[in-house]
Design an enzyme around this catalytic site. Structure first.
Site, mmCIF file in Angstrom:
data_model
loop_
_atom_site.group_PDB
_atom_site.id
_atom_site.type_symbol
_atom_site.label_atom_id
_atom_site.label_comp_id
_atom_site.label_asym_id
_atom_site.label_seq_id
_atom_site.Cartn_x
_atom_site.Cartn_y
_atom_site.Cartn_z
ATOM 1 N N GLY A 58 60.415 33.922 45.437
ATOM 2 C CA GLY A 58 61.301 35.155 45.394
ATOM 3 C C GLY A 58 62.180 35.221 44.725
ATOM 4 N N ALA A 59 62.871 35.702 43.677
ATOM 5 C CA ALA A 59 64.737 35.896 43.407
ATOM 6 C C ALA A 59 65.799 35.834 44.779
ATOM 7 C CB ALA A 59 64.868 36.603 42.225
ATOM 8 N N ARG A 100 66.493 25.025 42.308
ATOM 9 C CA ARG A 100 66.305 25.468 41.217
ATOM 10 C C ARG A 100 66.874 26.717 40.517
ATOM 11 N NH1 ARG A 100 60.916 29.542 43.349
ATOM 12 N NH2 ARG A 100 60.408 28.560 40.682
ATOM 13 N N GLN A 207 50.846 33.327 43.433
ATOM 14 C CA GLN A 207 51.314 34.224 44.255
ATOM 15 C C GLN A 207 51.001 35.597 44.149
ATOM 16 O OE1 GLN A 207 52.161 31.846 42.130
ATOM 17 N NE2 GLN A 207 54.922 31.232 42.302
ATOM 18 N N ASP A 248 64.141 37.639 38.152
ATOM 19 C CA ASP A 248 64.892 36.439 38.640
ATOM 20 C C ASP A 248 66.033 36.277 37.788
ATOM 21 O OD1 ASP A 248 61.325 35.445 38.337
ATOM 22 O OD2 ASP A 248 62.796 34.268 40.085
ATOM 23 N N ASN A 258 60.491 36.566 34.199
ATOM 24 C CA ASN A 258 59.684 37.155 35.732
ATOM 25 C C ASN A 258 58.515 35.702 35.234
ATOM 26 O OD1 ASN A 258 59.516 38.249 37.630
ATOM 27 N ND2 ASN A 258 57.652 39.064 37.145
ATOM 28 N N LYS A 259 58.138 35.259 36.447
ATOM 29 C CA LYS A 259 57.441 34.615 36.202
ATOM 30 C C LYS A 259 56.239 34.358 34.678
ATOM 31 C CE LYS A 259 56.504 32.797 39.266
ATOM 32 N NZ LYS A 259 56.689 31.100 39.185
#
Ligand code: MRU
Length: 357
Positions: A58-59, A100, A207, A248, A258-259
């Site tokens: 999670g950012a 990452r 998640q 993110d 995002n994801k």
């Protein structure tokens, strides 16, 4: 009612008298929801690995963990001069930054930490460490405060009886506490507004199933888990009032990383006339990037797609694509909620101006 949260990342003090904190302690999110386990470490390689394999993810939480982890790792430095301590911190910060590539909060937090170290080069090594520890605490506490503000702004977008669809986990576990996409949901809960959440399970690493379902249940929020491919049908039957997701990295034009799968949800929402909201603190904006096309997208190990939780579900040698994130164009986003308020398109220069002030 007040919702209580577990600490996603915290210090384990060396001793009550110590000026600098000891180890960093984080919830090992790869073990959830089966067991609640913690990792305690001051080892930079262990912190890098924890970020890489999503023990902490999670950012905003990645940024907080990197900042606190950097202090924990640097306090073991054998450097006797300030110059050497700062050189050691720089080496460790660069290393953590390689864990990452997509969540800009990681680079933002490490840059803040290194600025503080470098600004204080004239001080003793221990004083620099104390300043770095204060900065890491500030990053953690500001994140918690920003999430509360996001909740306060975002709750205005919700009405009694709403059903909110969310993707991945942008909750307390993904931040210092309280979350971004889940912040309005927790605020609604605290204010007694009756809402319901549908959580996409979020393949490949689940998640949504493992973390969002777990933390919402833990907080007493009405949550229903769905497979990713069920969202379209729920929207078609009018069961989703709005979508709330985290991010993110947000580019200057409002494009949102995002994801993986978020873009698909945004397209579905547009087709069905469902509002699509992105909720993120200002530490997630990267106004150095003109559009989302410049956001680096992390490619992860194919095994995450060939297996689910260690059980093979595909031929062991089948070709796999595993991008961890996608980019949703700004035109599909109804509004972006940050701690400073609610922004609606067209953004023009408003995102850059908001970050500057
Ligand atoms: O790969 P992850 O689990 O780190 O991805 C997390 C997300 O995509 C979240 O939605 C995002 O970081 C926002 S968290 C407040």
């Amino acid at each position: 009612m007040t919702v209580e949260f577990l600490k996603t990342v915290e210090w384990v003090p060396l001793s009550p008298e110590s000026l600098v904190p000891g180890k960093v302690r984080l919830i090992d999110q790869t073990r959830l929801p089966v067991s609640l386990e913690y990792l305690e470490t001051d080892d930079v390689e262990e912190i890098w690995h924890a970020i890489k394999v999503l023990k902490v993810r999670g950012a905003p939480a990645i940024g907080v963990c990197a900042a606190m982890g950097l202090v924990a790792a640097v306090q073991n430095s054998s450097a006797v001069t300030s110059d050497r301590l700062i050189a050691d911190a720089r080496k460790k910060a660069d290393y953590l930054a390689s864990s990452r590539p997509t969540a800009v909060n990681l680079f933002w937090a490490l840059a803040r930490m290194m600025s503080v170290a470098e600004e204080n080069v004239g001080m003793l090594p221990v004083q620099i460490l104390v300043r770095m520890a204060e900065e890491a605490n500030a990053i953690r506490n500001e994140d918690a405060a920003m999430c509360r503000s996001i909740g306060a702004h975002g709750v205005a977008l919700l009405n009694e009886g709403d059903s909110i669809l969310t993707h991945c986990n942008a909750g307390s576990l993904a931040t210092a506490e309280f979350g971004t996409a889940l912040a309005p949901i927790y605020t609604a809960k605290e204010r007694g507004i009756g809402i319901k959440v549908f959580a996409d399970e979020t393949r490949p690493l689940l998640q949504g199933a493992r973390l969002t379902a777990w933390e919402l249940q833990h907080a007493g929020v009405d949550v229903t888990l769905i497979c990713d491919n069920m969202a379209a049908s729920l929207m078609q039957s009018g069961r989703i009032s709005c979508v709330m997701v985290g991010s993110d990295r947000i580019a200057a034009n409002g494009d949102v990383a995002n994801k993986i799968g978020t873009y698909g949800v945004a397209v579905l929402a547009k087709y069905h006339g469902v509002p699509f909201y992105v909720l993120a603190p200002s530490s997630t904006f990267d106004v150095s990037l003109a559009t989302g096309a410049d956001i680096p997208i992390e490619q992860r190990d194919p095994v995450e797609v060939r297996e689910i939780q260690g059980i093979r579900t595909a031929p062991s040698d089948v070709a796999v694509l595993n991008p961890a994130f996608d980019v949703t164009p700004a035109e599909l986003v109804t509004a972006i909620v940050c701690e400073k308020g609610i922004l609606r398109p067209a953004y023009g220069r408003r995102i850059a101006e908001m970050i500057a002030c």
